[in-house]
Design an enzyme around this catalytic site. Structure first.
Site: not given
Ligand code: GLN
Length: 233
Positions: A2
């Protein structure tokens, strides 16, 4: 991974922080510039902020739709201003639910917290109160249960227990903004009216600096410190 953003300073609108910058979270939701894992962040978005009136309890707006599709937010965001904001756009890790409750920022009623990364939740201390079965929600609950003040120690411990984990955290409580770098990028713009911490710069202002990996950033009272976290790579 994210992308997330935190603001601590003079009141600024959510539109000015998230939607208007040329490479802000809105653009990062479909065209991030520095993302190493995943191509876009279309699995939801969230924004949390503290009332200027002085309540300790943050307000949150989270959604499982892409930020670019949320026309109601685009309409209201210019009218929502705060001195302390944590916002994120999400690219869900494979196997994680796509739902608003799995979307940052998470809260314990006082702190706002976003996790950019992935973690094997079996290494986390057991604790109640996770908002979702998503790894980030369980990690947030672990951090809240230990105390956000001990963020750096917990990240070093979790990073040692799960060497593949990526643990970039952003947390705020209205007067303090904390962040870790552990496996992904983070940049800081410290201007005269406040400090922005973001997974990647939202514009080409030359004052952005990149925070090195495995560091803790702590901003409060107009001061910002950046210190190395323990743990070798
Ligand atoms: N693992 C977290 C999620 O599934 C964050 C994912 C991310 O940083 N892209 O939301």
């Amino acid at each position: 991974m994210c992308r997330h953003l935190g603001w601590l300073g003079k009141p600024r609108s959510l539109a000015a922080l998230m939607l208007e910058p040329p490479h802000g979270l809105l653009v990062q939701s479909y065209a991030p510039r520095r993302q190493q894992h995943g191509l876009l962040n279309a699995d939801g978005w969230g924004a949390g902020f503290y009332d200027i009136a002085g309540s300790d309890e943050p307000r949150r707006w989270r959604s499982a739709v892409p930020l670019w599709g949320d026309t109601s937010f685009a309409s209201v965001a210019p009218a929502l201003s705060s001195h302390c904001v944590v916002a994120a756009v999400r690219s869900a890790t494979v196997g994680m639910p796509i739902e608003a409750s799995a979307t940052a920022p998470f809260t314990d009623g006082t702190w706002l917290l976003s996790h950019n990364g992935v973690v094997d939740t079996s290494v986390l201390p057991t604790c109640a109160g996770a908002e979702s079965v998503c790894d980030s929600a369980i990690l947030a609950a672990s951090i809240f249960s230990r105390g956000v003040e001990s963020l750096g120690e917990l990240i070093v411990e979790v990073g040692a227990a799960d060497p593949r984990a990526r643990l970039n955290i952003l947390a705020a409580n209205g007067s303090r903004l904390l962040a870790t770098t552990w496996g992904d990028t983070l940049s800081m713009l410290h201007g005269s009216d406040g400090v922005v911490l973001a997974s990647e710069p939202y514009d080409d202002d030359p004052r952005w600096i990149d925070i090195p990996d495995r560091h803790l950033v702590d901003a409060h009272g107009g001061e910002v410190s950046v210190t190395a976290l323990g743990g070798s790579r």
